[in-house]
Write a protein that holds these residues in place. Structure first.
Motif, PDB file in Angstrom:
ATOM      1  N   LEU A 257       0.980  -1.236   0.167  1.00 17.32           N
ATOM      2  CA  LEU A 257       0.314  -0.304  -0.258  1.00 17.32           C
ATOM      3  C   LEU A 257       0.778   1.828   0.038  1.00 17.32           C
ATOM      4  O   LEU A 257       1.876   1.244   0.699  1.00 17.32           O
ATOM      5  N   ARG A 258       0.390   2.524  -0.879  1.00 14.18           N
ATOM      6  CA  ARG A 258       1.927   3.113  -1.220  1.00 14.18           C
ATOM      7  C   ARG A 258       0.064   4.473  -0.260  1.00 14.18           C
ATOM      8  O   ARG A 258      -0.754   4.630  -0.695  1.00 14.18           O
ATOM      9  N   VAL A 259       1.193   5.060   1.128  1.00 14.28           N
ATOM     10  CA  VAL A 259      -0.139   6.064   1.094  1.00 14.28           C
ATOM     11  C   VAL A 259       0.500   7.185   1.867  1.00 14.28           C
ATOM     12  O   VAL A 259       2.156   7.668   2.010  1.00 14.28           O
ATOM     13  N   HIS A 260      -0.352   7.804   2.091  1.00 13.62           N
ATOM     14  CA  HIS A 260       0.245   9.759   2.269  1.00 13.62           C
ATOM     15  C   HIS A 260       0.515   9.489   4.606  1.00 13.62           C
ATOM     16  O   HIS A 260       1.773   9.558   5.321  1.00 13.62           O
ATOM     17  N   ASP A 261      -0.632   8.273   5.121  1.00 11.42           N
ATOM     18  CA  ASP A 261      -0.858   8.798   6.230  1.00 11.42           C
ATOM     19  C   ASP A 261      -0.222   7.247   6.614  1.00 11.42           C
ATOM     20  O   ASP A 261      -1.454   6.071   6.961  1.00 11.42           O
ATOM     21  N   VAL A 262       1.024   7.513   7.405  1.00 16.07           N
ATOM     22  CA  VAL A 262       1.359   5.964   7.278  1.00 16.07           C
ATOM     23  C   VAL A 262       0.931   5.291   8.847  1.00 16.07           C
ATOM     24  O   VAL A 262       0.395   4.688   8.845  1.00 16.07           O
ATOM     25  N   ALA A 263       0.687   6.306   9.827  1.00 10.90           N
ATOM     26  CA  ALA A 263      -0.082   5.085  11.406  1.00 10.90           C
ATOM     27  C   ALA A 263      -1.510   5.542  11.085  1.00 10.90           C
ATOM     28  O   ALA A 263      -1.096   4.008  12.098  1.00 10.90           O
ATOM     29  N   GLU A 264      -1.656   5.305  10.594  1.00 18.42           N
ATOM     30  CA  GLU A 264      -3.277   5.321  10.937  1.00 18.42           C
ATOM     31  C   GLU A 264      -3.398   4.423   9.563  1.00 18.42           C
ATOM     32  O   GLU A 264      -4.182   3.445  10.059  1.00 18.42           O
ATOM     33  N   THR A 265      -2.639   3.813   8.402  1.00 18.90           N
ATOM     34  CA  THR A 265      -2.800   3.094   7.674  1.00 18.90           C
ATOM     35  C   THR A 265      -2.356   1.858   8.521  1.00 18.90           C
ATOM     36  O   THR A 265      -2.721   0.234   8.624  1.00 18.90           O
ATOM     37  N   VAL A 266      -0.910   2.180   9.362  1.00 19.35           N
ATOM     38  CA  VAL A 266      -0.457   0.541   9.975  1.00 19.35           C
ATOM     39  C   VAL A 266      -1.023   0.020  11.145  1.00 19.35           C
ATOM     40  O   VAL A 266      -1.247  -1.111  11.388  1.00 19.35           O
ATOM     41  N   ASP A 267      -1.799   1.528  11.735  1.00 19.12           N
ATOM     42  CA  ASP A 267      -2.602   1.029  12.773  1.00 19.12           C
ATOM     43  C   ASP A 267      -4.135   0.124  12.400  1.00 19.12           C
ATOM     44  O   ASP A 267      -4.676  -1.093  12.644  1.00 19.12           O
ATOM     45  N   ALA A 268      -4.859   0.891  11.189  1.00 21.80           N
ATOM     46  CA  ALA A 268      -5.668   0.216  10.956  1.00 21.80           C
ATOM     47  C   ALA A 268      -5.373  -1.527   9.855  1.00 21.80           C
ATOM     48  O   ALA A 268      -6.091  -2.252  10.540  1.00 21.80           O
ATOM     49  N   LEU A 269      -4.036  -1.718  10.570  1.00 27.60           N
ATOM     50  CA  LEU A 269      -4.085  -3.114   9.159  1.00 27.60           C
ATOM     51  C   LEU A 269      -3.678  -4.405  10.343  1.00 27.60           C
ATOM     52  O   LEU A 269      -3.953  -5.340  10.432  1.00 27.60           O
ATOM     53  N   LYS A 270      -3.317  -3.232  11.715  1.00 24.77           N
ATOM     54  CA  LYS A 270      -3.172  -4.225  13.128  1.00 24.77           C
ATOM     55  C   LYS A 270      -4.352  -5.004  12.993  1.00 24.77           C
ATOM     56  O   LYS A 270      -4.472  -5.619  13.364  1.00 24.77           O
ATOM     57  N   VAL A 271      -5.702  -3.302  13.323  1.00 23.72           N
ATOM     58  CA  VAL A 271      -7.096  -4.218  13.785  1.00 23.72           C
ATOM     59  C   VAL A 271      -7.429  -4.871  12.687  1.00 23.72           C
ATOM     60  O   VAL A 271      -8.008  -6.338  13.661  1.00 23.72           O
ATOM     61  N   TRP A 272      -6.787  -4.771  11.468  1.00 24.77           N
ATOM     62  CA  TRP A 272      -7.519  -5.463  10.617  1.00 24.77           C
ATOM     63  C   TRP A 272      -7.119  -6.848  10.723  1.00 24.77           C
ATOM     64  O   TRP A 272      -7.979  -8.302  10.353  1.00 24.77           O
ATOM     65  N   ALA A 274      -6.302  -8.185  13.352  1.00 20.76           N
ATOM     66  CA  ALA A 274      -6.398  -8.818  14.536  1.00 20.76           C
ATOM     67  C   ALA A 274      -7.520  -9.101  14.203  1.00 20.76           C
ATOM     68  O   ALA A 274      -8.053 -10.397  14.933  1.00 20.76           O
ATOM     69  N   ALA A 275      -8.704  -9.157  13.911  1.00 19.87           N
ATOM     70  CA  ALA A 275     -10.052  -9.512  13.600  1.00 19.87           C
ATOM     71  C   ALA A 275     -10.320 -10.382  12.283  1.00 19.87           C
ATOM     72  O   ALA A 275     -11.497 -11.171  12.286  1.00 19.87           O
ATOM     73  N   THR A 276      -9.445 -10.598  11.533  1.00 18.40           N
ATOM     74  CA  THR A 276      -9.645 -11.166  10.188  1.00 18.40           C
ATOM     75  C   THR A 276      -9.083 -12.510  10.501  1.00 18.40           C
ATOM     76  O   THR A 276      -9.072 -13.763   9.616  1.00 18.40           O
ATOM     77  N   ILE A 277      -7.681 -12.947  11.065  1.00 11.74           N
ATOM     78  CA  ILE A 277      -6.857 -13.947  11.314  1.00 11.74           C
ATOM     79  C   ILE A 277      -7.616 -14.524  12.204  1.00 11.74           C
ATOM     80  O   ILE A 277      -8.315 -15.031  13.850  1.00 11.74           O
ATOM     81  N   ASP A 278      -7.818 -16.602  11.833  1.00 11.19           N
ATOM     82  CA  ASP A 278      -8.567 -17.259  13.053  1.00 11.19           C
ATOM     83  C   ASP A 278      -7.059 -17.519  14.451  1.00 11.19           C
ATOM     84  O   ASP A 278      -6.217 -17.940  13.565  1.00 11.19           O
TER      85      ASP A 278
END
Length: 278
Positions: A257-272, A274-278
């Motif tokens: 993912l090529r992004v401007h907002d690194v912190a927000e994207t990294v956090d969103a991916l961490k929650v994603w 945690a919520a999707t891995i069995d």
């Protein structure tokens, strides 16, 4: 799909999680943050902030590619980009240089760049030769037209098929030059000669593009007009839409993912995760 991306000093295992590439524009006229990081001091500060926020790659660009932007002379692009490449060697993250000029590619690689990100798909005379003897990663992007005219009237019969065919042809050109498969990733080029409909069609087809080509797909939609078209927000108000788009890209198979907002994207991916891995 291949699960390794080799970028100079760095090897990335792509089955673990998507990579986050942070945008560092050292230009006075970027559509989103033009001028903010135009001095070396501020560019270093921003890069260090991205490292703290969890970035994997830092993409340094010295020429704006927003629709209608003029081309920058190679000497000026070198003046903007090279001090940042040299200064950030010790930052501990892969350094990508966003350029379509072979001379800038050569100088960046000599300075220690780990990736070359080319919006022109390494089509310029001498571009393949510039990267051929290195070990840097290569991102091949699709663009219809040039930044000066690409949004005038983009037309496709089958946008996914045509973009995929272009990327396949460029992959074959690089492989024929002896470039290792592990060094290559592809970018369908959202916003580069595409309508809003084209962009979302390509986004939904990320998994298909990856499956047909066999190479990891990079998606860059951060703060772009395709976000504004849906949300009605100006550039500075597109963070929530950009995060939603990033997660949609991951759901469709994007590996970078090529992004401007690194912190927000990294956090969103961490929650994603945690919520999707069995």
């Amino acid at each position: 799909m291949r699960q390794l991306l080799q970028c100079g000093r760095f090897s990335f295992r792509l089955e673990q999680r998507p990579l986050v590439m942070g945008i560092l524009n050292v230009t006075p006229d970027s559509f989103s943050d033009g001028g903010r990081y135009g001095t070396l001091e501020f560019a270093i500060s921003r890069a260090e902030e991205m490292v703290r926020d969890g970035v994997d790659l830092i993409d340094i660009g010295g020429e704006s590619t927003r629709p209608g932007s003029p081309s920058v002379p190679v000497e000026e692009e070198l003046r903007r980009v090279m001090p940042a490449v040299y200064a950030l060697q010790g930052v501990g993250r892969a350094l990508s240089v966003d350029t379509c000029k072979p001379l800038v590619m050569r100088e960046a690689i000599i300075a220690g760049a780990d990736m070359i990100n080319d919006i022109n798909g390494f089509r310029a005379p001498g571009a393949i030769e510039a990267v051929q003897g290195s070990d840097c990663g290569l991102c091949i992007m699709h663009m219809q037209g040039t930044p000066q005219d690409m949004q005038a009237e983009p037309v496709y019969g089958d946008v996914v098929g045509e973009v995929t065919a272009f990327l396949r042809e460029r992959i074959e050109a690089l492989l024929a030059a002896g470039i290792e498969r592990e060094r290559i990733c592809v970018d369908p080029g959202l916003g580069f000669g595409k309508t809003v409909e084209h962009n979302y069609t390509l986004l939904r087809a990320t998994a298909r593009i990856e499956e047909e080509l066999g190479f990891p797909v990079l998606i860059g939609l951060s703060r772009k007009s395709m976000i504004g078209a849906v949300t009605g927000r100006p550039v500075e108000g597109r963070l929530p839409g950009s995060i939603a788009g990033a997660l949609a890209a991951v759901a469709h198979g994007a590996k970078i993912l090529r992004v401007h907002d690194v912190a927000e994207t990294v956090d969103a991916l961490k929650v994603w995760r945690a919520a999707t891995i069995d």
